[in-house]
Design a protein around this motif. Sequence first.
Motif, PDB file in Angstrom:
ATOM      1  N   LEU A 107       4.803  21.952  -9.783  1.00 14.42           N
ATOM      2  CA  LEU A 107       5.205  22.567  -8.515  1.00 14.42           C
ATOM      3  C   LEU A 107       5.595  21.515  -7.480  1.00 14.42           C
ATOM      4  CD1 LEU A 107       2.524  25.413  -8.189  1.00 14.42           C
ATOM      5  CD2 LEU A 107       4.921  25.645  -8.848  1.00 14.42           C
ATOM      6  N   VAL A 108       4.884  20.392  -7.466  1.00 11.80           N
ATOM      7  CA  VAL A 108       5.230  19.315  -6.536  1.00 11.80           C
ATOM      8  C   VAL A 108       6.563  18.685  -6.908  1.00 11.80           C
ATOM      9  CG1 VAL A 108       4.537  17.034  -5.696  1.00 11.80           C
ATOM     10  CG2 VAL A 108       2.834  18.840  -5.918  1.00 11.80           C
ATOM     11  N   LEU A 109       6.781  18.448  -8.197  1.00 11.78           N
ATOM     12  CA  LEU A 109       8.038  17.845  -8.640  1.00 11.78           C
ATOM     13  C   LEU A 109       9.232  18.755  -8.360  1.00 11.78           C
ATOM     14  CD1 LEU A 109       6.979  16.256 -12.058  1.00 11.78           C
ATOM     15  CD2 LEU A 109       7.461  15.069  -9.901  1.00 11.78           C
ATOM     16  N   ASP A 110       9.009  20.054  -8.444  1.00 10.51           N
ATOM     17  CA  ASP A 110      10.101  20.998  -8.211  1.00 10.51           C
ATOM     18  C   ASP A 110      10.362  21.214  -6.728  1.00 10.51           C
ATOM     19  OD1 ASP A 110      11.928  22.970  -9.553  1.00 10.51           O
ATOM     20  OD2 ASP A 110      10.837  24.347  -8.228  1.00 10.51           O
ATOM     21  N   GLY A 111       9.464  20.731  -5.872  1.00  9.67           N
ATOM     22  CA  GLY A 111       9.642  20.912  -4.440  1.00  9.67           C
ATOM     23  C   GLY A 111       9.030  22.170  -3.894  1.00  9.67           C
ATOM     24  N   ALA A 112       8.377  22.982  -4.743  1.00  5.07           N
ATOM     25  CA  ALA A 112       7.731  24.196  -4.254  1.00  5.07           C
ATOM     26  C   ALA A 112       6.503  23.882  -3.420  1.00  5.07           C
ATOM     27  CB  ALA A 112       7.336  25.092  -5.435  1.00  5.07           C
ATOM     28  N   LEU A 113       5.912  22.700  -3.624  1.00  4.43           N
ATOM     29  CA  LEU A 113       4.777  22.228  -2.843  1.00  4.43           C
ATOM     30  C   LEU A 113       5.072  20.826  -2.338  1.00  4.43           C
ATOM     31  CD1 LEU A 113       1.721  23.292  -5.055  1.00  4.43           C
ATOM     32  CD2 LEU A 113       2.404  24.334  -2.899  1.00  4.43           C
ATOM     33  N   GLY A 114       4.511  20.493  -1.191  1.00  3.99           N
ATOM     34  CA  GLY A 114       4.635  19.147  -0.687  1.00  3.99           C
ATOM     35  C   GLY A 114       3.653  18.226  -1.388  1.00  3.99           C
ATOM     36  N   PRO A 115       3.954  16.923  -1.457  1.00  2.08           N
ATOM     37  CA  PRO A 115       3.023  15.985  -2.106  1.00  2.08           C
ATOM     38  C   PRO A 115       1.635  16.006  -1.484  1.00  2.08           C
ATOM     39  CG  PRO A 115       5.162  14.967  -1.739  1.00  2.08           C
ATOM     40  CD  PRO A 115       5.194  16.275  -1.022  1.00  2.08           C
ATOM     41  N   GLY A 116       1.557  16.258  -0.187  1.00  2.00           N
ATOM     42  CA  GLY A 116       0.247  16.292   0.460  1.00  2.00           C
ATOM     43  C   GLY A 116      -0.593  17.487   0.083  1.00  2.00           C
ATOM     44  N   ASP A 117       0.029  18.512  -0.500  1.00  2.00           N
ATOM     45  CA  ASP A 117      -0.709  19.716  -0.901  1.00  2.00           C
ATOM     46  C   ASP A 117      -1.204  19.655  -2.348  1.00  2.00           C
ATOM     47  OD1 ASP A 117      -0.220  20.863   1.582  1.00  2.00           O
ATOM     48  OD2 ASP A 117       1.702  21.695   0.922  1.00  2.00           O
ATOM     49  N   PHE A 118      -0.971  18.528  -3.027  1.00  2.00           N
ATOM     50  CA  PHE A 118      -1.295  18.468  -4.455  1.00  2.00           C
ATOM     51  C   PHE A 118      -2.779  18.689  -4.697  1.00  2.00           C
ATOM     52  CE2 PHE A 118      -2.857  16.085  -8.108  1.00  2.00           C
ATOM     53  CZ  PHE A 118      -2.091  16.611  -9.123  1.00  2.00           C
ATOM     54  N   TRP A 119      -3.632  17.907  -4.014  1.00  2.00           N
ATOM     55  CA  TRP A 119      -5.060  17.963  -4.333  1.00  2.00           C
ATOM     56  C   TRP A 119      -5.690  19.293  -3.946  1.00  2.00           C
ATOM     57  CZ3 TRP A 119      -6.670  14.828  -7.767  1.00  2.00           C
ATOM     58  CH2 TRP A 119      -6.123  13.557  -7.885  1.00  2.00           C
ATOM     59  N   THR A 120      -5.288  19.832  -2.792  1.00  2.00           N
ATOM     60  CA  THR A 120      -5.843  21.126  -2.391  1.00  2.00           C
ATOM     61  C   THR A 120      -5.428  22.227  -3.359  1.00  2.00           C
ATOM     62  OG1 THR A 120      -5.791  20.475  -0.061  1.00  2.00           O
ATOM     63  CG2 THR A 120      -5.947  22.823  -0.545  1.00  2.00           C
ATOM     64  N   THR A 121      -4.147  22.238  -3.739  1.00  2.00           N
ATOM     65  CA  THR A 121      -3.660  23.254  -4.661  1.00  2.00           C
ATOM     66  C   THR A 121      -4.285  23.095  -6.044  1.00  2.00           C
ATOM     67  OG1 THR A 121      -1.560  23.303  -3.464  1.00  2.00           O
ATOM     68  CG2 THR A 121      -1.591  24.269  -5.669  1.00  2.00           C
ATOM     69  N   ALA A 122      -4.368  21.838  -6.513  1.00  2.00           N
ATOM     70  CA  ALA A 122      -4.987  21.599  -7.818  1.00  2.00           C
ATOM     71  C   ALA A 122      -6.449  22.032  -7.828  1.00  2.00           C
ATOM     72  CB  ALA A 122      -4.870  20.123  -8.182  1.00  2.00           C
ATOM     73  N   LEU A 123      -7.140  21.846  -6.709  1.00  2.00           N
ATOM     74  CA  LEU A 123      -8.542  22.251  -6.622  1.00  2.00           C
ATOM     75  C   LEU A 123      -8.680  23.758  -6.695  1.00  2.00           C
ATOM     76  CD1 LEU A 123     -11.484  21.389  -6.204  1.00  2.00           C
ATOM     77  CD2 LEU A 123     -11.082  21.485  -3.741  1.00  2.00           C
ATOM     78  N   VAL A 124      -7.800  24.472  -5.982  1.00  2.00           N
ATOM     79  CA  VAL A 124      -7.841  25.938  -6.052  1.00  2.00           C
ATOM     80  C   VAL A 124      -7.514  26.413  -7.459  1.00  2.00           C
ATOM     81  CG1 VAL A 124      -6.820  28.063  -5.162  1.00  2.00           C
ATOM     82  CG2 VAL A 124      -7.245  26.150  -3.618  1.00  2.00           C
ATOM     83  N   TRP A 125      -6.503  25.817  -8.064  1.00  2.00           N
ATOM     84  CA  TRP A 125      -6.094  26.187  -9.427  1.00  2.00           C
ATOM     85  C   TRP A 125      -7.248  25.937 -10.400  1.00  2.00           C
ATOM     86  CZ3 TRP A 125      -0.355  25.814 -10.825  1.00  2.00           C
ATOM     87  CH2 TRP A 125      -0.134  26.291 -12.133  1.00  2.00           C
ATOM     88  N   TRP A 126      -7.835  24.766 -10.315  1.00  2.00           N
ATOM     89  CA  TRP A 126      -8.934  24.406 -11.214  1.00  2.00           C
ATOM     90  C   TRP A 126     -10.135  25.329 -11.000  1.00  2.00           C
ATOM     91  CZ3 TRP A 126     -13.354  20.880  -9.980  1.00  2.00           C
ATOM     92  CH2 TRP A 126     -14.127  20.593 -11.118  1.00  2.00           C
ATOM     93  N   THR A 127     -10.435  25.620  -9.721  1.00  2.00           N
ATOM     94  CA  THR A 127     -11.547  26.526  -9.422  1.00  2.00           C
ATOM     95  C   THR A 127     -11.318  27.895 -10.052  1.00  2.00           C
ATOM     96  OG1 THR A 127     -11.988  25.413  -7.322  1.00  2.00           O
ATOM     97  CG2 THR A 127     -12.852  27.633  -7.576  1.00  2.00           C
ATOM     98  N   GLY A 128     -10.122  28.417  -9.885  1.00  2.00           N
ATOM     99  CA  GLY A 128      -9.834  29.746 -10.436  1.00  2.00           C
ATOM    100  C   GLY A 128      -9.928  29.791 -11.943  1.00  2.00           C
ATOM    101  N   ASP A 129      -9.337  28.789 -12.615  1.00  2.00           N
ATOM    102  CA  ASP A 129      -9.400  28.764 -14.076  1.00  2.00           C
ATOM    103  C   ASP A 129     -10.828  28.573 -14.576  1.00  2.00           C
ATOM    104  OD1 ASP A 129      -6.716  29.061 -13.942  1.00  2.00           O
ATOM    105  OD2 ASP A 129      -6.191  27.245 -15.038  1.00  2.00           O
ATOM    106  N   ALA A 130     -11.564  27.674 -13.916  1.00  2.00           N
ATOM    107  CA  ALA A 130     -12.946  27.415 -14.344  1.00  2.00           C
ATOM    108  C   ALA A 130     -13.812  28.655 -14.175  1.00  2.00           C
ATOM    109  CB  ALA A 130     -13.526  26.240 -13.546  1.00  2.00           C
ATOM    110  N   MET A 131     -13.640  29.367 -13.062  1.00  2.00           N
ATOM    111  CA  MET A 131     -14.419  30.585 -12.851  1.00  2.00           C
ATOM    112  C   MET A 131     -14.032  31.670 -13.845  1.00  2.00           C
ATOM    113  SD  MET A 131     -16.670  30.062 -10.612  1.00  2.00           S
ATOM    114  CE  MET A 131     -16.755  28.451 -11.374  1.00  2.00           C
ATOM    115  N   GLY A 132     -12.744  31.716 -14.199  1.00  2.00           N
ATOM    116  CA  GLY A 132     -12.318  32.685 -15.210  1.00  2.00           C
ATOM    117  C   GLY A 132     -12.972  32.423 -16.554  1.00  2.00           C
TER     118      GLY A 132
END
Length: 334
Positions: free
Chosen positions: A137-162
């Motif tokens: 998503l960052v490489l495609d420009g859908a997210l800014g580079p500064g949003d990588f860690w926050t977005t990855a944390l939410v993604w990881w949290t959701g998958d881990a809880m699933g």
Amino acid sequence: MRPLSPAARWCLIVLGVTVCYFAAGRIGIQWAIVREQISPLWPAAGVALAVPMLLGPRFWPGIFLGALLTNVALGPSLGMVLVISAGNTIGSLLAYAVMRGLGGRNRLDRLPDAVLLVVVGAIGGTAVSAALGTGVLVLDGALGPGDFWTTALVWWTGDAMGVLTITPLLLLAPRFRLPKQVSLIRWGEAAALALFAIGTAILASTTTSKLFLVFPVLVWAALRFRQAGALLCSLCVCTFTIVAAVRELGPYGSSELAARMLHVQAFDATVGLTALVLSTIVLQRDRATAEIADAWRQITEMVDLISARQSLRSAMTQRDDETQAACSSRKRSR
């Protein structure tokens, strides 16, 4: 009616996996907080890991197609969606391969199996898909580079809880059997447990000081209703916690997104780990007790058999002695 050919059976199972993943993904999207696509509770990740564990890795196209159908309408582009779908598939298959290589089993009746599911499945494999998907998503420009860690944390949290909440229930489902002749007291206890689980989950989502209230209920569920009860209570608690975090209620309302996700991840991981490990330990205790009882029964049967043989041998020896004594008496009388 002719039986299905192996190819037709494979296609039918892949279609079923696709439908299950898509349905679970649509449920997870309802709680999305990043790009209406990334949710702090992603049940589809639990489905993705359960598929190779229950059916085998050869049905991976169902995971890929389910992820593709879930994300294709959300974008950002078809190429990126293909990479994200591949990441979801690779993460689950990698976690499955590592768990099998370390001796993990599907039954979750041993403590090492539960630990492997948490460490490898809920933490390791989901980190791969989260990092890959966020990076795309960052490489495609859908997210800014500064949003990588926050977005990855939410993604990881959701998958881990699933994985932590859904996968154990799916692994338990093929072996679950409704007990026969359940007493009204038992049904009443189950209803009381459900009410307490929902009530404490709601209270825990209001203030930080009430978070500990859920753990006595988890202990009750594990001791009295084993894995099924403990895992369902865990799912209930984690769901209410995620809803509170998404709506910024209770202890999660005044925190930034990253801090909120760390708080939710820590609490829900503790709840899920407690429910899974404690119920597995109780199951191991029950199995050990049954094995001891079976061994004692076998020993008792052997002792009874030996005693019966000794009694028969003593009776035969006594009869022989009496016969010899009678013969001796006849000889002397002659």
